[in-house]
Design an enzyme around this catalytic site. Structure first.
Site, PDB file in Angstrom:
ATOM      1  N   TYR A 195      -6.231   4.564  92.588  1.00 61.34           N
ATOM      2  CA  TYR A 195      -5.930   5.933  92.162  1.00 61.34           C
ATOM      3  C   TYR A 195      -4.704   6.472  92.874  1.00 61.34           C
ATOM      4  CZ  TYR A 195     -10.268   6.673  89.568  1.00 61.34           C
ATOM      5  OH  TYR A 195     -11.273   6.617  88.650  1.00 61.34           O
TER       6      TYR A 195
ATOM      7  N   ARG B  31     -30.250  28.344 116.509  1.00 63.30           N
ATOM      8  CA  ARG B  31     -30.545  27.711 115.240  1.00 63.30           C
ATOM      9  C   ARG B  31     -32.018  28.021 114.969  1.00 63.30           C
ATOM     10  NH1 ARG B  31     -29.324  21.389 113.866  1.00 63.30           N
ATOM     11  NH2 ARG B  31     -31.239  21.174 115.063  1.00 63.30           N
TER      12      ARG B  31
ATOM     13  N   MET C  42     -14.969   5.916  93.807  1.00 65.64           N
ATOM     14  CA  MET C  42     -16.392   6.253  93.849  1.00 65.64           C
ATOM     15  C   MET C  42     -17.263   5.019  94.033  1.00 65.64           C
ATOM     16  SD  MET C  42     -18.701   8.194  90.975  1.00 65.64           S
ATOM     17  CE  MET C  42     -17.650   9.631  90.918  1.00 65.64           C
TER      18      MET C  42
ATOM     19  N   LYS D  87     -36.029  11.786 110.330  1.00 62.23           N
ATOM     20  CA  LYS D  87     -35.704  12.674 109.218  1.00 62.23           C
ATOM     21  C   LYS D  87     -34.579  12.060 108.377  1.00 62.23           C
ATOM     22  CE  LYS D  87     -32.658  15.153 112.359  1.00 62.23           C
ATOM     23  NZ  LYS D  87     -32.607  16.167 113.417  1.00 62.23           N
TER      24      LYS D  87
HETATM   25  C1  PLP Z   1     -32.293  15.551 114.634  1.00 62.21           C
HETATM   26  C2  PLP Z   1     -32.992  16.043 115.841  1.00 62.21           C
HETATM   27  C3  PLP Z   1     -33.160  15.209 116.946  1.00 62.21           C
HETATM   28  C4  PLP Z   1     -32.478  13.871 117.067  1.00 62.21           C
HETATM   29  O1  PLP Z   1     -31.114  14.092 117.401  1.00 62.21           O
HETATM   30  P1  PLP Z   1     -30.053  12.913 117.604  1.00 62.21           P
HETATM   31  O2  PLP Z   1     -28.823  13.635 118.025  1.00 62.21           O
HETATM   32  O3  PLP Z   1     -29.907  12.248 116.282  1.00 62.21           O
HETATM   33  O4  PLP Z   1     -30.587  12.003 118.644  1.00 62.21           O
HETATM   34  C5  PLP Z   1     -33.945  15.671 117.990  1.00 62.21           C
HETATM   35  N1  PLP Z   1     -34.508  16.920 117.948  1.00 62.21           N
HETATM   36  C6  PLP Z   1     -34.322  17.758 116.914  1.00 62.21           C
HETATM   37  C7  PLP Z   1     -34.947  19.105 116.936  1.00 62.21           C
HETATM   38  C8  PLP Z   1     -33.551  17.358 115.829  1.00 62.21           C
HETATM   39  O5  PLP Z   1     -33.353  18.210 114.812  1.00 62.21           O
END
Ligand code: PLP
Length: 344
Positions: free
Chosen positions: A244, A129, A292, A38
């Site tokens: 800055y 969650r 930046m 992701k």
């Molecule tokens: C992002 C995520 C992972 C991976 O987690 P890491 O801590 O980056 O290894 C696994 N399962 C779910 C549901 C996630 O949202």
């Protein structure tokens, strides 16, 4: 990639990425080891990451949204979409290039009513969650679904909390309660908790990319190194200031290089006066505030360094996180779109 050579690039070590996956796969024991890709592969580029891990044998990929799944569709890999299906996702979800991870009773009804096929389901075992409760599962909420993976997510796997064991036991208690082919719990840190947490499939993200959330994962190798070009070299006279708010003042005449990188590229302000870059063996400390798009470096140790030359930033994630006050996750996902991404 833009048609212009960028003045900064990410050096991405494909061998380290694959070695990290193999290590996590081995630590997962008999469980399969997937990959969370992701947020564009945590900033590295999801397609490039998935191609390399698929070639190494990885067969389970996780993204957050359907747009992320669509971007991977040309690779024709098994992809699961962690945020499930909203009404506006159904056309994509029924196109068949990924399966949803269903999180709520409404998502489950939507999927069942559409005649959707294989799905995953997220169980909330205490993080509050995403996911449906153990009680809902026991009351029959999942009956009639064709479930590949029943999963849950650990809230504090990076520390030793009693909650880890409670979450693990809650998921284990669902074994045999549904027709799911597999159970899955562990993220990167969860793999470090040991074989009890691996179930049938692990889902590391962070550690694939060089993050080290627990000591058990000390064998993880750095994957990402930001590099940037020198734009200008100057001598700053004793008593003059740099950057800055003039936060850095030269105590003696100092050779300074201004390089093409800044907080808009994910080199955050926490590195001000703390970060280091490197050329050859020499360390080049960051002077004053990170801007930046620009950073000043003390280049007294590199007399030959001039306009157009490249420097590499120290970016081992545990150390860089401690130095900058950002999490290892933020350091990866903050890497911006302006870099050329160069795999070696
Ligand atoms: C992002 C995520 C992972 C991976 O987690 P890491 O801590 O980056 O290894 C696994 N399962 C779910 C549901 C996630 O949202």
């Amino acid at each position: 990639m833009t048609p212009f050579a960028s003045p900064h690039r990410l050096r991405l070590d494909g061998n380290a990425l694959v070695a990290n996956w193999r290590l996590l796969d081995a630590m997962s024991g008999p469980a399969a080891c997937g990959a969370a890709v992701k947020a564009d592969g945590y900033g590295l580029g999801a397609t490039a990451v998935a191609e390399r891990l698929a070639a190494a044998g990885c067969r389970d990929f996780f993204v957050a949204t359907w747009a992320e799944a669509a971007a991977l569709a040309p690779l024709t890999l098994p992809v699961a979409v962690l945020h499930g299906v909203r009404a506006e996702d159904m056309a994509a979800a029924l196109a068949g290039f990924a399966r949803p991870v269903l999180n709520t009773a409404a998502q489950i009804a939507r999927w069942r009513d559409s005649g959707g096929g294989w799905c995953d389901v997220m169980i909330d075992t205490g993080m509050n969650r995403l996911g449906v409760s153990v009680e809902q599962v026991c009351a029959g909420l999942l009956d009639g679904l064709t479930i590949d993976t029943l999963m849950s997510h650990l809230a504090c796997a990076d520390s030793d909390e009693a909650m880890n064991r409670r979450q693990r036991d809650a998921l284990a208690g669902l074994a045999g309660r549904t027709n799911a082919r597999r159970l899955s719990l562990a993220n990167s840190a969860g793999i470090g908790l040991g074989g009890d947490y691996a179930f049938d499939l692990t889902r590391p993200g962070l550690a694939l990319y060089g993050g080290v959330p627990r000591a058990e994962l000390a064998g993880i190798a750095q994957v990402v190194t930001p590099q940037a070009q020198v734009l200008q070299r100057r001598r700053v006279a004793a008593g003059d200031t740099v950057g800055y708010n003039a936060t850095w003042r030269a105590v003696r005449d100092t050779d300074v290089a201004i390089v093409n990188l800044g907080y808009a590229d994910g080199y955050f302000r926490g590195f001000s006066d703390r970060g280091t870059a490197r050329v050859g063996g020499s360390a080049l400390p960051v002077l004053g505030r990170v801007s930046m798009d620009l950073i000043a470096l003390d280049v007294g140790a590199a007399p030959g360094l001039g306009e157009g030359d490249w420097v590499a930033f120290d970016f081992a994630l545990p150390a860089a996180a401690a130095l900058s006050g950002m999490s290892q996750y933020e350091l990866l996902t903050g890497l911006g779109a302006r870099y050329d991404r160069i795999w070696a």
